[in-house]
Design an enzyme around this catalytic site. Structure first.
Site, PDB file in Angstrom:
ATOM      1  N   ASP A  78      39.535   1.283  -5.491  1.00 27.88           N
ATOM      2  CA  ASP A  78      39.123  -0.121  -5.577  1.00 27.88           C
ATOM      3  C   ASP A  78      40.348  -0.961  -5.959  1.00 27.88           C
ATOM      4  OD1 ASP A  78      36.591  -1.965  -5.765  1.00 27.88           O
ATOM      5  OD2 ASP A  78      37.881  -2.512  -7.446  1.00 27.88           O
ATOM      6  N   ILE A  79      40.538  -2.094  -5.241  1.00 25.99           N
ATOM      7  CA  ILE A  79      41.660  -2.994  -5.537  1.00 25.99           C
ATOM      8  C   ILE A  79      41.376  -3.730  -6.838  1.00 25.99           C
ATOM      9  CG2 ILE A  79      43.035  -4.914  -4.686  1.00 25.99           C
ATOM     10  CD1 ILE A  79      42.216  -4.112  -1.869  1.00 25.99           C
TER      11      ILE A  79
ATOM     12  N   GLU B 292      36.273  -4.662  -1.329  1.00 28.21           N
ATOM     13  CA  GLU B 292      37.618  -4.164  -1.557  1.00 28.21           C
ATOM     14  C   GLU B 292      37.624  -2.700  -1.947  1.00 28.21           C
ATOM     15  OE1 GLU B 292      36.144  -5.774  -5.519  1.00 28.21           O
ATOM     16  OE2 GLU B 292      35.917  -6.235  -3.396  1.00 28.21           O
TER      17      GLU B 292
END
Length: 611
Positions: free
Chosen positions: A484-485, A528
């Protein structure tokens, strides 16, 4: 040392459930057992290793194809005040080698070796079945260890018998299968007799074909090992692939007169010595290959030959209106018998193959159908010959003219029909090719994320289900990495959604660049968030890949129109061998928990889920 080993073996019996037998014991088809996979050469090495045994079970053991030898442990307890003689039957007669170790309370260990890779004279009981004689002393325990080595799928059904009950069972078994075998060999002799009277070549080919089916049947059920070539181990090992190949090959010259397709008929019109040379080369090649490769090759060739012949006769029935349901049904029974045999070889089916006479019954029906079709063909040919002779005597000249006109008309009709079929076939091929292209485009759209051009979550769910089943079947480790960003909302709020999309695409490209094998794949899980599927990857390898991706993203600088943005991501890793193929979501749940822990601990790090 021998006494100490016996003491250890008997001491272990008190911690495993033993099958209790008494004076009234007759038989038991499924035995409780424990098993392990270990490369120990003998029982002493196995005990010294102190291996872990699986939980005991009573279902027939079916491990599929495995490279390690199998060890089985069966505990028996005599409740009576007298000794009991028993027979342990390993109900898979095609196992290569079975070594039995019998440990009793009188500090003795009996070692017996059997299997179809050994001569019949070396078996403790000279019988087609794999039998281990056991003598249980009064009020005593005994532990039986079986070391099984086999080149194919390991299917080990066990049953325990009182000797008299086993004789009764085998008498009934031999009577039933003897009747089937007698019918088949009687049909072969009938075809030989018909050939001697009629000189029709198809009766001679039928004799060879039915004889090969008879040999294949008695081999699959162990009678050839006992009565024909029990001391010729090579033939015992390779008889199955050779007989399967030869029986399928014998169908081609047998059914050659019934094939009406011109191109195929032209190919089959080549000199016979070419066909015999090809069959001889294939037979010699099979004999030189490893047995598992030879067996797989023979089954593949047989399936190809029989399926091709079946399609030919179906097409002749449809195109030429040639009424051949007998041959089509014969091919169907042969394919069913081969599929049943292959299912045992590949481990799809388990249990005692001797108790399921599918192959025997199918080959018996095949022999009956073939005999019926050939006899009917002979009668039809004889009637046609009589009618032709009578018509020739009465109307020879007129019949010649009409026959010539009829032949011309048939040739013209056949040519028109073939041209029409070719035209329709070409149109259908064009339409199908266009339809395949459209389907391929729709399928690509359905499984691909439009932004990042990687696979989407829907396709991930399908792949995860497949890989969980593969992990369960092959007992291999499956790793899932959730990524996950970090602070992605800030990027969207500060630079806009188009910049956020560029960040997502950049991270997706970085993850794809770190995939090392064709089976490894990355998916966009949502927003994301990404997920990596790493089949046959241990925890350390998955953690290393995740760390490399995290480090690369940390060093990466996203260049926007008016700014340069530094990105980081967090990752959660979960690796395990699948236990329940119906719960693939456990991998994503546990990986997501590890990702949540990484976020909680400050982001820009990789965490592992530890149950």
């Amino acid at each position: 040392m021998r006494i100490l080993l016996s003491f250890i073996l008997l001491f272990s019996s008190f911690f495993s459930s033993a099958l209790e037998v008494g004076n009234d014991f007759r038989y038991q088809k499924q035995l409780p057992y424990a098993y392990t996979l270990d490369d120990s050469k003998n029982l002493k090495q196995l005990i010294e290793k102190n291996v872990n045994w699986t939980d005991e079970a009573t279902e027939p053991l079916n491990l599929g194809k495995t490279t390690q030898p199998l060890w089985l442990k069966v505990s028996l307890k005599n409740l009576s005040v007298s000794d009991i003689d028993l027979l342990l039957s390993v109900d898979n007669i095609l196992l290569d080698k079975v070594t039995a170790y019998i440990a009793t309370q009188d500090n003795s260990i009996i070692t017996l070796v059997l299997g179809d890779a050994l001569p019949l004279v070396k078996r403790p009981i000279k019988h087609e079945a794999q039998l281990v004689p056991i003598k249980l002393l009064a009020q005593q325990h005994a532990i039986l260890y079986l070391n099984i080595e086999h080149s194919g799928a390991i299917n080990v059904p066990l049953s325990l018998w009182h000797p008299i009950e086993y004789i009764k069972y085998k008498s009934k078994f031999n009577l039933i299968y003897g009747i089937f075998a007698g019918f088949i060999i009687a049909l072969a002799l009938m075809h030989l007799a018909l050939f001697s009277f009629t000189k029709k070549p198809y009766f001679l080919y039928a004799t060879a074909f039915v004889s090969l089916l008879w040999l294949l049947n008695i081999h699959l059920y162990g009678f050839s090992y006992r009565y024909l070539y029990g001391n010729w181990q090579w033939l015992q090992q390779y008889a199955q692939p050779l007989l399967i190949l030869l029986s399928s090959s014998a169908l081609i010259p047998l059914l050659k007169p019934y094939i009406k397709i011109p191109k195929l008929k032209k190919v089959l019109s080549l000199p016979k010595h070419y066909a015999y040379l090809v069959i001889a080369v294939l037979t010699l090649t099979l004999g030189l290959l490893p047995i598992d490769v030879a067996l797989a090759s023979s089954y593949i060739l047989s399936f190809v030959v029989i399926t091709a012949l079946m399609l030919v006769f179906i097409s002749q029935w449809v195109i030429y209106k040639q009424h051949t349901p007998c041959f089509i049904s014969m091919f169907a029974f042969m394919l069913f018998a081969l599929a049943h045999q292959v299912s045992f070889e590949l481990g799809f089916l388990s249990g005692p193959q001797l108790s399921t006479p599918v192959s025997y019954f199918c080959y018996f029906i095949v022999s009956l159908i073939l005999s019926f079709a050939l006899v009917r063909q002979f009668i039809s040919e004889r009637d046609l010959e009589v009618e032709a002779q009578q018509a020739k005597l009465a109307h020879s000249q007129a019949q010649d003219v009409l026959l010539n006109e009829k032949l011309k008309l048939q040739e013209q009709t056949q040519a028109d029909l073939e041209a029409l079929v070719d035209e329709r076939t070409f149109e259908l091929q064009v339409t199908l090719r266009e339809l395949e292209d459209k389907n391929r485009e729709l399928e690509q759209i359905n499984i691909e994320d439009p932004l990042t051009k990687i696979k989407n979550r829907r396709y991930f769910d399908k792949r995860l289900q497949m890989e969980v089943r593969r992990s369960r079947r092959e007992q291999s480790t499956l790793s899932v990495v959730m990524l996950d960003i970090d602070h992605f909302k800030n990027i969207n709020d500060t630079y806009g959604h188009l910049s956020g999309d560029k960040a997502i695409c950049a991270v997706a490209d970085i993850i794809k660049s770190h995939l090392q094998r064709p089976s490894d794949e990355v998916f966009r899980y949502g927003g994301e968030e990404f997920v990596m599927l790493l089949p046959n990857t241990e925890l350390a390898g998955a953690q290393q890949i995740a760390e490399q991706i995290r480090s690369t993203v940390d060093e990466f600088q996203l260049k926007l129109d008016k700014a340069i943005v530094n990105l980081t991501l967090s990752a959660g890793v979960y690796s395990a061998v699948a236990i329940d193929p119906k719960s693939p979501h456990l991998y994503t749940d546990f990986a997501d928990k590890a990702l949540y822990e990484a976020k909680k601990q400050g982001r820009n790090q990789v965490r592992i889920y530890q149950p």
